[in-house]
Design a protein around this motif. Sequence first.
Motif: not given
Length: 69
Positions: A21-26, A29-31, A33
């Motif tokens: 699943k696409d995950l936003k990294v806390k 500023s990267m995700t 994919k």
Amino acid sequence: METKDSNGNVLNDGDNVQVIKDLKVKGASMTLKRGTTIKKIRLTSNPEHVECRVGKGQIVLKTCFLKKV
């Protein structure tokens, strides 16, 4: 306790996993994919988390978003 991925496969130190699943990294500023392969994971004391290196940074991921390759 055993560390298992989203499909129930047992994970070990040094395994390769894939993000499901696409995950936003806390804090960054990267995700990550969907389909990104992460090499050489390290297990932690918590069976729901694994440590890994993405680029130059080191992050902790939940095993429910990973599958073994």
